[in-house]
Design an enzyme around this catalytic site. Structure first.
Site, PDB file in Angstrom:
ATOM      1  N   ASP A  53       0.869  -1.167   0.000  1.00  0.00           N
ATOM      2  CA  ASP A  53       0.000   0.000   0.000  1.00  0.00           C
ATOM      3  C   ASP A  53       0.909   1.221   0.000  1.00  0.00           C
ATOM      4  OD1 ASP A  53      -1.673   2.118   0.494  1.00  0.00           O
ATOM      5  OD2 ASP A  53      -2.688   1.208   2.216  1.00  0.00           O
ATOM      6  N   ASN A  80       4.739   3.949 -10.139  1.00  0.00           N
ATOM      7  CA  ASN A  80       3.682   3.835 -11.145  1.00  0.00           C
ATOM      8  C   ASN A  80       2.287   3.797 -10.526  1.00  0.00           C
ATOM      9  OD1 ASN A  80       2.344   2.810 -13.799  1.00  0.00           O
ATOM     10  ND2 ASN A  80       1.957   1.186 -12.294  1.00  0.00           N
ATOM     11  N   SER A 132       1.272  11.890 -16.253  1.00  0.00           N
ATOM     12  CA  SER A 132       0.275  11.817 -17.318  1.00  0.00           C
ATOM     13  C   SER A 132       0.467  13.037 -18.203  1.00  0.00           C
ATOM     14  CB  SER A 132      -1.130  11.814 -16.718  1.00  0.00           C
ATOM     15  OG  SER A 132      -2.119  12.073 -17.700  1.00  0.00           O
ATOM     16  N   TYR A 145      -7.180  15.832 -11.282  1.00  0.00           N
ATOM     17  CA  TYR A 145      -6.183  14.969 -11.929  1.00  0.00           C
ATOM     18  C   TYR A 145      -5.079  15.815 -12.552  1.00  0.00           C
ATOM     19  CZ  TYR A 145      -4.568  10.712 -14.272  1.00  0.00           C
ATOM     20  OH  TYR A 145      -3.834   9.630 -14.687  1.00  0.00           O
ATOM     21  N   LYS A 149      -1.157  15.529 -11.212  1.00  0.00           N
ATOM     22  CA  LYS A 149      -0.128  15.085 -12.151  1.00  0.00           C
ATOM     23  C   LYS A 149       0.878  16.202 -12.449  1.00  0.00           C
ATOM     24  CE  LYS A 149      -1.407  10.829 -12.612  1.00  0.00           C
ATOM     25  NZ  LYS A 149      -0.554   9.718 -12.123  1.00  0.00           N
ATOM     26  N   THR A 180      -5.970   0.426 -20.863  1.00  0.00           N
ATOM     27  CA  THR A 180      -5.555  -0.164 -19.603  1.00  0.00           C
ATOM     28  C   THR A 180      -6.802  -0.377 -18.754  1.00  0.00           C
ATOM     29  OG1 THR A 180      -4.135   0.126 -17.648  1.00  0.00           O
ATOM     30  CG2 THR A 180      -5.151   2.083 -18.547  1.00  0.00           C
TER      31      THR A 180
END
Length: 260
Positions: A53, A80, A132, A145, A149, A180
């Site tokens: 974790d 990752n 990203s 997001y 990122k 993915t």
């Protein structure tokens, strides 16, 4: 790094998706890869694997202890593991912001705090942080997001400057949408935007294996910002070379959010 010894690599979030593809790609090059994931289901066939974790400092300490004890150090740390997110400013809940930052940023920071002393002592190492395209290009509806990122991009550049004198390199990976299972972990109040994102992921031209190969090629070239797919490179080029055109594209996309 000793060129005659196999690279020692840790890849987080390696149970599936890009993490699994990166672990496979390094193993194909002869590396010893410790694949970690919160969910052990995808790790059962790995020679070296551990549940992990990334938000738990004790888990990071345990992973470092295992690597140092069994391998004597680490050559490549691949941060990752992460989760998808997003949502319009007046739809996404504040708790969603906290959730995505806890995993996608603070999980990474915790790992860097644990392994940076190892790299400094060795006077060698490679950090690879998966961000990203959203860290460089910022579409509407994706504020949380985009922000997290972009923070990963900044963190990686800072690490590269700070650790260069210790022989340590840092690279950030900024792909566009690729196929993915990441969207399986999507959550949040903006269900309309989530459906749009799922369509973009499922319809993407490239898969995780192709992105992973491009990442390793970028690392081998010594790239500090790895933009592994044509769509991502085109978007960054547009922003850099034609800001007015870029803004126009982004605002046309933003107008479509009114239809959700």
């Amino acid at each position: 790094m000793d060129e005659h010894k196999p690279l020692r690599v840790v890849v987080t979030g390696a149970g599936s998706g890009l993490g699994a593809a990166l672990a496979d790609a390094w193993e194909a090059r002869g590396a010893r890869v410790l694949a970690t994931d919160r969910d052990p289901a995808g790790l059962s066939l790995r020679r070296y694997a551990d549940t992990h974790d990334i938000t738990d400092p004790a888990d990071w300490a345990r992973i470092k202890g295992r690597v140092v004890e069994q391998w004597g150090g680490l050559d490549v740390l691949v941060n990752n593991a992460g989760v998808p997110g997003g949502g319009r400013l007046d739809v996404a809940e504040v708790e969603e912001w906290r959730w995505i930052f806890e995993i996608n940023l603070f999980g990474m920071v915790t790992g860097l705090r644990e392994f940076t002393p190892v790299f400094k002592e060795q006077r060698s190492g490679q950090i690879i942080n998966v961000a990203s395209l959203a860290g460089l290009v910022h579409p509407a509806g994706m504020a949380s997001y985009n922000a997290v990122k972009a923070a990963v991009v900044a963190l990686t550049e800072t690490a590269g400057h700070e650790l260069a004198g210790h022989g340590v390199k840092a690279a950030v990976v900024c792909p566009s949408y690729f196929r993915t299972n990441l969207m399986d972990r999507m959550q949040g109040a903006d269900s309309g935007l989530a459906e749009v994102m799922r369509g973009l992921v499922s319809g993407a031209p490239l898969g995780a294996d192709e992105i992973a190969q491009a990442v390793l090629e970028g690392v081998e070239r010594g790239d500090e910002v790895i933009i592994p797919d044509p769509a991502a490179r085109d978007a960054v080029r547009l922003k850099q070379q034609d800001r007015a055109g870029y803004d126009a594209v982004m605002r046309r996309q933003a107008a479509k959010l009114h239809e959700l």
